[in-house]
Design a protein around this motif. Structure first.
Motif, mmCIF file in Angstrom:
data_model
loop_
_atom_site.group_PDB
_atom_site.id
_atom_site.type_symbol
_atom_site.label_atom_id
_atom_site.label_comp_id
_atom_site.label_asym_id
_atom_site.label_seq_id
_atom_site.Cartn_x
_atom_site.Cartn_y
_atom_site.Cartn_z
ATOM 1 N N GLU A 9 26.672 34.480 34.846
ATOM 2 C CA GLU A 9 27.317 35.705 34.370
ATOM 3 C C GLU A 9 27.925 36.501 35.521
ATOM 4 O O GLU A 9 29.000 37.080 35.383
ATOM 5 N N GLN A 10 27.235 36.529 36.664
ATOM 6 C CA GLN A 10 27.766 37.244 37.828
ATOM 7 C C GLN A 10 29.033 36.559 38.337
ATOM 8 O O GLN A 10 29.997 37.222 38.727
ATOM 9 N N TRP A 11 29.025 35.236 38.346
ATOM 10 C CA TRP A 11 30.189 34.484 38.817
ATOM 11 C C TRP A 11 31.375 34.725 37.884
ATOM 12 O O TRP A 11 32.488 34.984 38.339
ATOM 13 N N ASP A 13 31.851 37.307 35.958
ATOM 14 C CA ASP A 13 32.286 38.691 36.168
ATOM 15 C C ASP A 13 33.209 38.809 37.377
ATOM 16 O O ASP A 13 34.213 39.520 37.336
ATOM 17 N N MET A 14 32.877 38.095 38.456
ATOM 18 C CA MET A 14 33.744 38.130 39.652
ATOM 19 C C MET A 14 35.099 37.507 39.349
ATOM 20 O O MET A 14 36.141 38.033 39.773
ATOM 21 N N ARG A 16 36.574 37.359 36.447
ATOM 22 C CA ARG A 16 37.308 38.305 35.582
ATOM 23 C C ARG A 16 37.841 39.492 36.399
ATOM 24 O O ARG A 16 38.951 39.961 36.154
ATOM 25 N N GLU A 17 37.052 39.957 37.350
ATOM 26 C CA GLU A 17 37.463 41.096 38.178
ATOM 27 C C GLU A 17 38.732 40.801 38.962
ATOM 28 O O GLU A 17 39.543 41.696 39.208
ATOM 29 N N ILE A 18 38.924 39.541 39.347
ATOM 30 C CA ILE A 18 40.145 39.194 40.082
ATOM 31 C C ILE A 18 41.264 38.735 39.153
ATOM 32 O O ILE A 18 42.315 38.290 39.604
ATOM 33 N N GLY A 19 41.019 38.836 37.830
ATOM 34 C CA GLY A 19 42.081 38.586 36.869
ATOM 35 C C GLY A 19 42.139 37.192 36.269
ATOM 36 O O GLY A 19 43.130 36.849 35.630
ATOM 37 N N SER A 21 41.626 34.445 33.598
ATOM 38 C CA SER A 21 41.399 34.317 32.159
ATOM 39 C C SER A 21 40.447 33.143 31.923
ATOM 40 O O SER A 21 40.151 32.365 32.842
#
Length: 60
Positions: A9-11, A13-14, A16-19, A21
């Motif tokens: 989940e953390q990976w 999230d990272m 997704r944070e950089i865009g 999809s």
């Protein structure tokens, strides 16, 4: 210093944070699998992903 695993989940999230999809994340896994299948397996295990889910991810 003790190495601490990052969970899936953390990976995600990272990514997704950089865009990235879902499609780009799948593409990333495909490239990883094609270029370094053993490393991809080890990476997925490092993320503490279940064996069943690893098989599904690698089959993509």
């Amino acid at each position: 210093m003790k190495a601490v695993n990052v969970v899936k989940e953390q990976w995600v999230d990272m990514f997704r944070e950089i865009g990235l999809s879902d499609e780009k994340m799948t593409e990333w896994h495909r490239v990883f699998e094609r270029r370094n299948p053993e490393g991809h397996q080890e990476f997925l295990e490092w993320l503490n992903i279940s064996g069943k889910e690893i098989v599904e991810i690698r089959a993509l």
